[in-house]
Design a protein around this motif. Structure first.
Motif, mmCIF file in Angstrom:
data_model
loop_
_atom_site.group_PDB
_atom_site.id
_atom_site.type_symbol
_atom_site.label_atom_id
_atom_site.label_comp_id
_atom_site.label_asym_id
_atom_site.label_seq_id
_atom_site.Cartn_x
_atom_site.Cartn_y
_atom_site.Cartn_z
ATOM 1 N N LEU A 1 -2.461 11.876 2.727
ATOM 2 C CA LEU A 1 -1.902 11.990 4.069
ATOM 3 C C LEU A 1 -2.696 11.136 5.061
ATOM 4 C CD1 LEU A 1 0.174 13.277 5.944
ATOM 5 C CD2 LEU A 1 -1.393 15.202 6.227
ATOM 6 N N ALA A 2 -4.008 11.100 4.904
ATOM 7 C CA ALA A 2 -4.838 10.287 5.804
ATOM 8 C C ALA A 2 -4.488 8.807 5.663
ATOM 9 C CB ALA A 2 -6.315 10.515 5.504
ATOM 10 N N ILE A 3 -4.247 8.356 4.445
ATOM 11 C CA ILE A 3 -3.865 6.957 4.231
ATOM 12 C C ILE A 3 -2.501 6.684 4.863
ATOM 13 C CG2 ILE A 3 -3.193 5.252 2.483
ATOM 14 C CD1 ILE A 3 -5.423 6.438 0.705
ATOM 15 N N ILE A 4 -1.555 7.584 4.655
ATOM 16 C CA ILE A 4 -0.212 7.419 5.238
ATOM 17 C C ILE A 4 -0.299 7.361 6.761
ATOM 18 C CG2 ILE A 4 2.058 8.514 5.531
ATOM 19 C CD1 ILE A 4 1.571 7.262 2.763
ATOM 20 N N GLU A 5 -1.103 8.229 7.360
ATOM 21 C CA GLU A 5 -1.257 8.230 8.816
ATOM 22 C C GLU A 5 -1.895 6.936 9.303
ATOM 23 O OE1 GLU A 5 -3.404 11.827 9.621
ATOM 24 O OE2 GLU A 5 -1.602 13.067 9.447
ATOM 25 N N ALA A 6 -2.879 6.426 8.565
ATOM 26 C CA ALA A 6 -3.517 5.160 8.942
ATOM 27 C C ALA A 6 -2.512 4.009 8.853
ATOM 28 C CB ALA A 6 -4.726 4.895 8.048
ATOM 29 N N LEU A 7 -1.674 4.036 7.822
ATOM 30 C CA LEU A 7 -0.635 3.015 7.689
ATOM 31 C C LEU A 7 0.342 3.081 8.856
ATOM 32 C CD1 LEU A 7 0.181 3.310 3.880
ATOM 33 C CD2 LEU A 7 -0.939 1.383 5.017
ATOM 34 N N GLU A 8 0.720 4.289 9.244
ATOM 35 C CA GLU A 8 1.666 4.448 10.356
ATOM 36 C C GLU A 8 1.061 3.984 11.678
ATOM 37 O OE1 GLU A 8 4.868 5.030 10.020
ATOM 38 O OE2 GLU A 8 4.420 5.041 7.879
ATOM 39 N N ARG A 9 -0.232 4.262 11.906
ATOM 40 C CA ARG A 9 -0.886 3.779 13.127
ATOM 41 C C ARG A 9 -0.905 2.250 13.156
ATOM 42 N NH1 ARG A 9 -4.185 8.252 12.086
ATOM 43 N NH2 ARG A 9 -5.730 6.964 11.014
ATOM 44 N N CYS A 10 -1.189 1.651 12.013
ATOM 45 C CA CYS A 10 -1.198 0.192 11.929
ATOM 46 C C CYS A 10 0.209 -0.358 12.190
ATOM 47 C CB CYS A 10 -1.712 -0.236 10.560
ATOM 48 S SG CYS A 10 -1.925 -2.020 10.388
ATOM 49 N N GLN A 11 1.215 0.285 11.615
ATOM 50 C CA GLN A 11 2.602 -0.151 11.801
ATOM 51 C C GLN A 11 3.005 -0.054 13.270
ATOM 52 O OE1 GLN A 11 4.789 -1.265 9.084
ATOM 53 N NE2 GLN A 11 5.666 -2.132 10.946
ATOM 54 N N ARG A 12 2.626 1.036 13.938
ATOM 55 C CA ARG A 12 2.948 1.188 15.366
ATOM 56 C C ARG A 12 2.267 0.099 16.196
ATOM 57 N NH1 ARG A 12 2.468 6.661 14.129
ATOM 58 N NH2 ARG A 12 0.361 6.786 14.973
ATOM 59 N N CYS A 13 1.037 -0.222 15.838
ATOM 60 C CA CYS A 13 0.315 -1.285 16.535
ATOM 61 C C CYS A 13 1.057 -2.608 16.375
ATOM 62 C CB CYS A 13 -1.104 -1.387 15.985
ATOM 63 S SG CYS A 13 -2.106 -2.690 16.730
ATOM 64 N N MET A 14 1.479 -2.904 15.156
ATOM 65 C CA MET A 14 2.228 -4.137 14.887
ATOM 66 C C MET A 14 3.552 -4.144 15.636
ATOM 67 S SD MET A 14 1.773 -4.876 10.840
ATOM 68 C CE MET A 14 3.194 -5.936 10.847
ATOM 69 N N ILE B 1 0.843 -1.204 0.000
ATOM 70 C CA ILE B 1 0.000 0.000 0.000
ATOM 71 C C ILE B 1 0.874 1.249 0.000
ATOM 72 C CG2 ILE B 1 -1.692 1.320 1.325
ATOM 73 C CD1 ILE B 1 -2.781 -1.418 2.318
ATOM 74 N N ARG B 2 1.954 1.216 0.788
ATOM 75 C CA ARG B 2 2.872 2.359 0.798
ATOM 76 C C ARG B 2 3.466 2.604 -0.590
ATOM 77 N NH1 ARG B 2 4.878 0.165 5.843
ATOM 78 N NH2 ARG B 2 4.095 1.438 7.505
ATOM 79 N N GLY B 3 3.669 1.525 -1.340
ATOM 80 C CA GLY B 3 4.284 1.624 -2.658
ATOM 81 C C GLY B 3 3.335 2.080 -3.751
ATOM 82 N N GLN B 4 2.049 2.145 -3.445
ATOM 83 C CA GLN B 4 1.087 2.584 -4.455
ATOM 84 C C GLN B 4 1.249 4.076 -4.719
ATOM 85 O OE1 GLN B 4 -2.802 1.576 -3.010
ATOM 86 N NE2 GLN B 4 -2.633 -0.569 -3.611
ATOM 87 N N SER B 5 1.002 4.438 -5.952
ATOM 88 C CA SER B 5 1.047 5.870 -6.270
ATOM 89 C C SER B 5 -0.379 6.416 -6.246
ATOM 90 C CB SER B 5 1.689 6.099 -7.637
ATOM 91 O OG SER B 5 0.957 5.434 -8.637
ATOM 92 N N TYR B 6 -0.516 7.556 -5.655
ATOM 93 C CA TYR B 6 -1.815 8.207 -5.547
ATOM 94 C C TYR B 6 -1.754 9.533 -6.288
ATOM 95 C CZ TYR B 6 -2.820 4.839 -1.873
ATOM 96 O OH TYR B 6 -3.026 3.685 -1.174
ATOM 97 N N ASP B 7 -2.914 9.955 -6.709
ATOM 98 C CA ASP B 7 -3.016 11.245 -7.383
ATOM 99 C C ASP B 7 -2.697 12.331 -6.361
ATOM 100 O OD1 ASP B 7 -3.639 13.487 -8.826
ATOM 101 O OD2 ASP B 7 -5.706 12.906 -9.259
ATOM 102 N N LEU B 8 -1.648 13.073 -6.619
ATOM 103 C CA LEU B 8 -1.232 14.103 -5.654
ATOM 104 C C LEU B 8 -2.149 15.319 -5.666
ATOM 105 C CD1 LEU B 8 2.637 13.851 -5.974
ATOM 106 C CD2 LEU B 8 1.115 12.825 -4.283
ATOM 107 N N ALA B 9 -3.197 15.267 -6.483
ATOM 108 C CA ALA B 9 -4.197 16.333 -6.457
ATOM 109 C C ALA B 9 -5.038 16.246 -5.189
ATOM 110 C CB ALA B 9 -5.095 16.245 -7.692
#
Length: 129
Positions: free
Chosen positions: A39-52, A25-33
């Protein structure tokens, strides 16, 4: 303690698969528009990573249950390994169950954010926004 090693190995594989999914998911490219959504997706990924990471830190001392027994069954290392198996069998299952619930919440949040972003992108394409 029978089955503790298999249970730990199953959980280890589950964690490895989850880590691979997060990296994908981190490696996916998103429309920077849509920087806020990205940013919300990145933050959700980081919360999941911290939990793990927190969970892995809490169970890391149980890793010794994976090592095959060698030498005397009355050696200190063999005794410690059996203690870890008992801890895993009796105490850690509740921790694992709670961790799985927390990870499920993180997964749903990430999926929801991705779905919202994809729908928004689709609408933009349809209506040429």
């Amino acid at each position: 303690t029978k089955g503790a090693r298999a249970s730990y190995q199953e959980l280890s594989q589950e964690l490895s698969n989850l880590q691979s999914a997060l990296e994908g998911i981190r490696g996916q490219s998103y429309d920077l528009a849509h920087p806020r959504e990205h940013l919300a997706i990145i933050e959700a990924l980081e919360r999941c990573q911290r939990c793990m990471d927190g969970f892995v830190g809490r169970i890391s001392k149980s890793k010794s249950i994976l090592t095959p027994s060698g030498g005397s069954k009355w050696s200190r290392s063999s005794f410690e390994r059996h203690i870890r198996k008992v801890e895993w069998a009796m105490c850690k299952q509740a921790d694992v169950d709670q961790f799985r619930k927390e990870i499920q919440i993180h997964k749903m949040a990430i999926l929801s954010l991705q779905t919202t972003l994809l729908r928004y992108d689709s609408l933009c394409l349809i209506y040429d926004l």
